[in-house]
Design an enzyme around this catalytic site. Structure first.
Site, PDB file in Angstrom:
ATOM      1  N   ARG A 105       0.878  -1.181   0.000  1.00 39.48           N
ATOM      2  CA  ARG A 105       0.000   0.000   0.000  1.00 39.48           C
ATOM      3  C   ARG A 105       0.906   1.218   0.000  1.00 39.48           C
ATOM      4  O   ARG A 105       1.682   1.422   0.943  1.00 39.48           O
ATOM      5  CB  ARG A 105      -0.915  -0.009   1.225  1.00 39.48           C
ATOM      6  CG  ARG A 105      -1.638   1.316   1.406  1.00 39.48           C
ATOM      7  CD  ARG A 105      -2.748   1.270   2.427  1.00 39.48           C
ATOM      8  NE  ARG A 105      -3.908   0.580   1.882  1.00 39.48           N
ATOM      9  CZ  ARG A 105      -5.137   0.670   2.397  1.00 39.48           C
ATOM     10  NH1 ARG A 105      -5.358   1.392   3.469  1.00 39.48           N
ATOM     11  NH2 ARG A 105      -6.140   0.008   1.844  1.00 39.48           N
ATOM     12  N   HIS A 132      -7.344   0.754  -6.482  1.00 39.29           N
ATOM     13  CA  HIS A 132      -7.564  -0.114  -5.315  1.00 39.29           C
ATOM     14  C   HIS A 132      -8.239  -1.405  -5.810  1.00 39.29           C
ATOM     15  O   HIS A 132      -9.398  -1.683  -5.499  1.00 39.29           O
ATOM     16  CB  HIS A 132      -8.452   0.613  -4.297  1.00 39.29           C
ATOM     17  CG  HIS A 132      -8.424   0.039  -2.920  1.00 39.29           C
ATOM     18  ND1 HIS A 132      -7.627  -1.034  -2.558  1.00 39.29           N
ATOM     19  CD2 HIS A 132      -9.116   0.378  -1.793  1.00 39.29           C
ATOM     20  CE1 HIS A 132      -7.820  -1.311  -1.284  1.00 39.29           C
ATOM     21  NE2 HIS A 132      -8.714  -0.484  -0.794  1.00 39.29           N
ATOM     22  N   GLN A 135     -10.140  -4.052  -3.502  1.00 37.40           N
ATOM     23  CA  GLN A 135     -11.434  -3.598  -2.995  1.00 37.40           C
ATOM     24  C   GLN A 135     -12.523  -3.810  -4.048  1.00 37.40           C
ATOM     25  O   GLN A 135     -13.616  -4.294  -3.741  1.00 37.40           O
ATOM     26  CB  GLN A 135     -11.357  -2.116  -2.617  1.00 37.40           C
ATOM     27  CG  GLN A 135     -12.647  -1.571  -2.051  1.00 37.40           C
ATOM     28  CD  GLN A 135     -12.964  -2.102  -0.667  1.00 37.40           C
ATOM     29  OE1 GLN A 135     -12.144  -1.990   0.232  1.00 37.40           O
ATOM     30  NE2 GLN A 135     -14.146  -2.670  -0.484  1.00 37.40           N
ATOM     31  N   ASP A 221     -17.158   7.256  -1.637  1.00 37.98           N
ATOM     32  CA  ASP A 221     -15.932   7.076  -0.849  1.00 37.98           C
ATOM     33  C   ASP A 221     -15.637   8.423  -0.183  1.00 37.98           C
ATOM     34  O   ASP A 221     -16.296   9.433  -0.478  1.00 37.98           O
ATOM     35  CB  ASP A 221     -14.801   6.659  -1.809  1.00 37.98           C
ATOM     36  CG  ASP A 221     -13.509   6.275  -1.108  1.00 37.98           C
ATOM     37  OD1 ASP A 221     -13.511   6.108   0.129  1.00 37.98           O
ATOM     38  OD2 ASP A 221     -12.475   6.153  -1.808  1.00 37.98           O
ATOM     39  N   CYS A 261     -16.307   1.529   0.526  1.00 38.46           N
ATOM     40  CA  CYS A 261     -15.154   0.682   0.867  1.00 38.46           C
ATOM     41  C   CYS A 261     -14.772   0.805   2.334  1.00 38.46           C
ATOM     42  O   CYS A 261     -14.097  -0.067   2.864  1.00 38.46           O
ATOM     43  CB  CYS A 261     -13.985   1.008  -0.045  1.00 38.46           C
ATOM     44  SG  CYS A 261     -13.311   2.671   0.162  1.00 38.46           S
ATOM     45  N   ARG A 289     -13.609  -8.818   1.521  1.00 40.26           N
ATOM     46  CA  ARG A 289     -12.184  -8.582   1.264  1.00 40.26           C
ATOM     47  C   ARG A 289     -11.390  -9.836   1.639  1.00 40.26           C
ATOM     48  O   ARG A 289     -10.485 -10.249   0.919  1.00 40.26           O
ATOM     49  CB  ARG A 289     -11.669  -7.386   2.101  1.00 40.26           C
ATOM     50  CG  ARG A 289     -12.212  -6.024   1.721  1.00 40.26           C
ATOM     51  CD  ARG A 289     -11.657  -5.521   0.401  1.00 40.26           C
ATOM     52  NE  ARG A 289     -10.197  -5.457   0.362  1.00 40.26           N
ATOM     53  CZ  ARG A 289      -9.460  -4.450   0.849  1.00 40.26           C
ATOM     54  NH1 ARG A 289     -10.035  -3.409   1.396  1.00 40.26           N
ATOM     55  NH2 ARG A 289      -8.139  -4.465   0.747  1.00 40.26           N
TER      56      ARG A 289
END
Ligand code: CP
Ligand code: NVA
Length: 307
Positions: A105, A132, A135, A221, A261, A289
């Site tokens: 990340r 991402h 996700q 988001d 998310c 996830r």
């Protein structure tokens, strides 16, 4: 470039590979729910490198790796040499000689690309400024679980044209669905940055209500992603009308689901009534996830397995 399979962007896999991964995710989830051990990665090691904060990504990769019979090691840039200027290329050489997969990340996508080019093992994007993919894989699996095939469906993306938005757009092209995007002026998507081949799977709307009309999935988001904190005050003002609320859900399809998310900010990008309401599937989304990434790890480290 080497022949190792990495997962750096959503479009790194084909539609057919996703079909396999979604089926495998269901099988792995089912085994987990029945407390049946599944240890295909016995003795294997995942290294997780975090340059940004995380709850879900760290937990799902770490727990997932343990559940697959292997182990996970957490590194961050604050207390490793990565934060003290060791070249990414050198770090990749060393870390990939001691592990079976690496999850990263970080900020720029170019960092994980450089790492992958110098890695002996698969590299997974655990979030960059641009994408991402883990996700969105879990989100699409969640949609399939609740509503069936996503092909031909409409996803409304409300808010920032960020890493999540870019990845939805890539997924739409690959899996053949549509994205209605509504961002405040000045925050529109940049197709090139999103890594898009064409423009026929998304439509931009000035009015978020218009974007939500008839949508099968409404999603949003945070207004300020990690790494953009300096813009927070101006974003708070610019995004004020891009809060997913009950009116937006009312104009969506009758059986529309809401996703986020997480982490979420109630009263900013979404009302409490929507995220805690009956159309929200955010907790399944977060749980998935774990299952989707277990399928991903298994696939990248040992390849296809017959269910
Ligand atoms: N959704 C997500 O990636 O959450 P974390 O930042 O907690 O990992
Ligand atoms: N767009 C958000 C997602 C967090 C999981 C960020 O990058 O901070």
């Amino acid at each position: 470039m080497n022949a190792i399979k990495h997962y750096l962007q959503f479009k790194d896999f084909t539609r057919e590979e996703y079909a396999y991964l979604f089926e495998r995710t269901g099988w792995i989830k089912d085994k987990f729910k029945r407390y049946e051990p599944h240890h295909p990665l016995f003795d294997r090691t995942l290294v997780m490198i975090f340059e940004k904060a995380s709850t879900r990504t760290r937990l799902s990769f770490e727990a997932g790796m343990h559940q697959l019979g292997g182990s996970a090691i957490y590194l961050n840039t604050r207390d490793s040499q990565l934060g003290r200027g060791e070249p990414v290329e050198d770090a990749a050489q060393v870390i990939s000689r001691m592990s079976d997969a690496v999850m990263i990340r970080t900020f720029e996508q170019s960092v994980i690309e450089r790492f992958a080019e110098n890695s002996r093992v698969p590299v997974i994007n655990g979030l960059t400024n641009e994408y991402h993919p883990c996700q969105i894989m879990a989100d699409i699996y969640t949609f399939i679980e609740h509503r069936g095939d996503i092909r031909g469906k409409t996803v409304a993306w409300i808010g920032d044209s960020n890493n999540m938005c870019n990845t939805w757009l890539q997924a739409a092209e690959l899996l053949d669905f549509n994205v209605h995007v509504s961002t405040p002026p000045g925050y529109e998507i940049e197709p090139e940055r999103a890594g898009l081949y064409g423009t026929n799977h998304f439509e931009q709307f000035a009015d978020p209500m218009e974007a939500c009309k008839g949508a099968d999935l409404v999603t949003t988001d945070v207004w300020t992603s990690m790494g953009f904190e300096a813009e927070n005050d101006e974003r708070m003002k610019a995004f004020a009308d891009w809060c997913v609320d009950e009116d937006m859900m009312r104009v969506a399809a009758k059986d529309a689901v809401f996703m986020h998310c997480l982490p979420a900010h109630r009263g900013e990008e979404v009302t409490a009534g929507v995220i805690d309401g009956p159309q929200s599937v955010v907790w399944d989304e977060a749980e998935n996830r774990l299952h989707a990434q277990k399928a991903l790890l298994e696939y990248l480290v040992i390849g296809r397995v017959d269910s």
